[in-house]
Design a protein around this motif. Structure first.
Motif, PDB file in Angstrom:
ATOM      1  N   ARG A  13     -11.629 -16.227  -2.765  1.00  0.00           N
ATOM      2  CA  ARG A  13     -10.721 -16.143  -3.712  1.00  0.00           C
ATOM      3  C   ARG A  13     -10.161 -14.561  -4.254  1.00  0.00           C
ATOM      4  O   ARG A  13     -11.141 -13.376  -3.591  1.00  0.00           O
ATOM      5  CB  ARG A  13     -10.784 -16.058  -5.439  1.00  0.00           C
ATOM      6  CG  ARG A  13     -11.384 -17.901  -5.664  1.00  0.00           C
ATOM      7  CD  ARG A  13     -11.516 -17.613  -7.517  1.00  0.00           C
ATOM      8  NE  ARG A  13     -12.329 -18.988  -6.884  1.00  0.00           N
ATOM      9  CZ  ARG A  13     -11.374 -20.796  -7.426  1.00  0.00           C
ATOM     10  NH1 ARG A  13     -10.626 -20.379  -7.421  1.00  0.00           N
ATOM     11  NH2 ARG A  13     -11.710 -21.170  -7.874  1.00  0.00           N
ATOM     12  N   THR A  15      -7.688 -11.155  -5.066  1.00  0.00           N
ATOM     13  CA  THR A  15      -6.533 -11.319  -6.583  1.00  0.00           C
ATOM     14  C   THR A  15      -5.502  -9.710  -5.723  1.00  0.00           C
ATOM     15  O   THR A  15      -5.650  -8.621  -4.734  1.00  0.00           O
ATOM     16  CB  THR A  15      -6.485  -9.961  -7.948  1.00  0.00           C
ATOM     17  OG1 THR A  15      -8.028  -8.691  -7.168  1.00  0.00           O
ATOM     18  CG2 THR A  15      -8.322 -10.901  -8.237  1.00  0.00           C
ATOM     19  N   GLY A  16      -3.957  -9.227  -6.593  1.00  0.00           N
ATOM     20  CA  GLY A  16      -3.687  -8.707  -6.302  1.00  0.00           C
ATOM     21  C   GLY A  16      -2.673  -9.030  -5.537  1.00  0.00           C
ATOM     22  O   GLY A  16      -2.913 -10.581  -5.413  1.00  0.00           O
ATOM     23  N   THR A  17      -2.086  -8.290  -4.185  1.00  0.00           N
ATOM     24  CA  THR A  17      -0.913  -9.245  -2.935  1.00  0.00           C
ATOM     25  C   THR A  17      -1.707  -8.718  -1.486  1.00  0.00           C
ATOM     26  O   THR A  17      -1.081  -7.556  -1.606  1.00  0.00           O
ATOM     27  CB  THR A  17       0.232  -8.996  -3.078  1.00  0.00           C
ATOM     28  OG1 THR A  17       0.553  -9.098  -4.702  1.00  0.00           O
ATOM     29  CG2 THR A  17       1.935  -9.463  -2.484  1.00  0.00           C
ATOM     30  N   PRO A  18      -2.236  -9.495  -1.156  1.00  0.00           N
ATOM     31  CA  PRO A  18      -2.325  -8.485   0.145  1.00  0.00           C
ATOM     32  C   PRO A  18      -1.379  -8.654   1.148  1.00  0.00           C
ATOM     33  O   PRO A  18      -0.701  -9.715   1.180  1.00  0.00           O
ATOM     34  CB  PRO A  18      -3.814  -9.006   0.607  1.00  0.00           C
ATOM     35  CG  PRO A  18      -4.144 -10.213  -0.290  1.00  0.00           C
ATOM     36  CD  PRO A  18      -2.691 -10.327  -0.810  1.00  0.00           C
ATOM     37  N   SER A  19      -1.404  -7.133   2.326  1.00  0.00           N
ATOM     38  CA  SER A  19      -0.621  -7.429   2.921  1.00  0.00           C
ATOM     39  C   SER A  19      -1.195  -8.507   4.451  1.00  0.00           C
ATOM     40  O   SER A  19      -1.802  -8.887   4.213  1.00  0.00           O
ATOM     41  CB  SER A  19      -0.080  -6.148   3.944  1.00  0.00           C
ATOM     42  OG  SER A  19      -1.376  -5.903   4.397  1.00  0.00           O
ATOM     43  N   LEU A  23      -5.400  -9.856   5.091  1.00  0.00           N
ATOM     44  CA  LEU A  23      -4.865 -11.906   4.955  1.00  0.00           C
ATOM     45  C   LEU A  23      -5.673 -11.270   6.521  1.00  0.00           C
ATOM     46  O   LEU A  23      -6.956 -12.047   6.322  1.00  0.00           O
ATOM     47  CB  LEU A  23      -4.384 -12.449   4.839  1.00  0.00           C
ATOM     48  CG  LEU A  23      -3.277 -12.317   3.035  1.00  0.00           C
ATOM     49  CD1 LEU A  23      -2.524 -13.281   3.240  1.00  0.00           C
ATOM     50  CD2 LEU A  23      -4.584 -13.087   2.973  1.00  0.00           C
ATOM     51  N   TRP A  65      -2.436 -20.506   4.328  1.00  0.00           N
ATOM     52  CA  TRP A  65      -3.051 -19.878   3.804  1.00  0.00           C
ATOM     53  C   TRP A  65      -2.221 -20.300   2.454  1.00  0.00           C
ATOM     54  O   TRP A  65      -0.648 -20.064   2.632  1.00  0.00           O
ATOM     55  CB  TRP A  65      -2.505 -18.154   3.886  1.00  0.00           C
ATOM     56  CG  TRP A  65      -2.890 -17.560   4.727  1.00  0.00           C
ATOM     57  CD1 TRP A  65      -3.560 -17.384   6.352  1.00  0.00           C
ATOM     58  CD2 TRP A  65      -4.472 -17.162   4.320  1.00  0.00           C
ATOM     59  NE1 TRP A  65      -4.759 -16.963   6.754  1.00  0.00           N
ATOM     60  CE2 TRP A  65      -5.211 -16.909   5.444  1.00  0.00           C
ATOM     61  CE3 TRP A  65      -5.668 -16.984   3.648  1.00  0.00           C
ATOM     62  CZ2 TRP A  65      -6.258 -15.696   6.480  1.00  0.00           C
ATOM     63  CZ3 TRP A  65      -6.680 -16.813   4.083  1.00  0.00           C
ATOM     64  CH2 TRP A  65      -7.116 -15.830   5.136  1.00  0.00           C
TER      65      TRP A  65
END
Length: 66
Positions: A13, A15-19, A23, A65
């Motif tokens: 899990r 949080t946020g918006t990973p690049s 990932l 993903w």
């Protein structure tokens, strides 16, 4: 000796918006953590008197993903 095959999902899990790069790095970190845990399990099995228990080959599955 009988063969026992186990499959289990791994959930990570975040949080946020990973690049995309973050990932990809996460996948590498999870893979290395899994390798280390399997080595530990093999060592513990050997210490418990089961040195003939060997991990199976890990099938290469594409990462997906959501």
């Amino acid at each position: 000796m009988p063969t026992i095959t186990c499959h289990f999902p791994i959930t990570v899990r975040i949080t946020g918006t990973p690049s995309p790069a973050a990932l990809e790095h996460l996948g590498e970190v999870v893979q290395e953590a899994l390798v280390l845990r399997l080595r530990l399990a093999r060592a513990r099995l050997a210490a418990a008197g089961h040195p003939d228990v060997l991990p199976a080959q890990v099938a290469e599955h594409p990462r997906t993903w959501p």
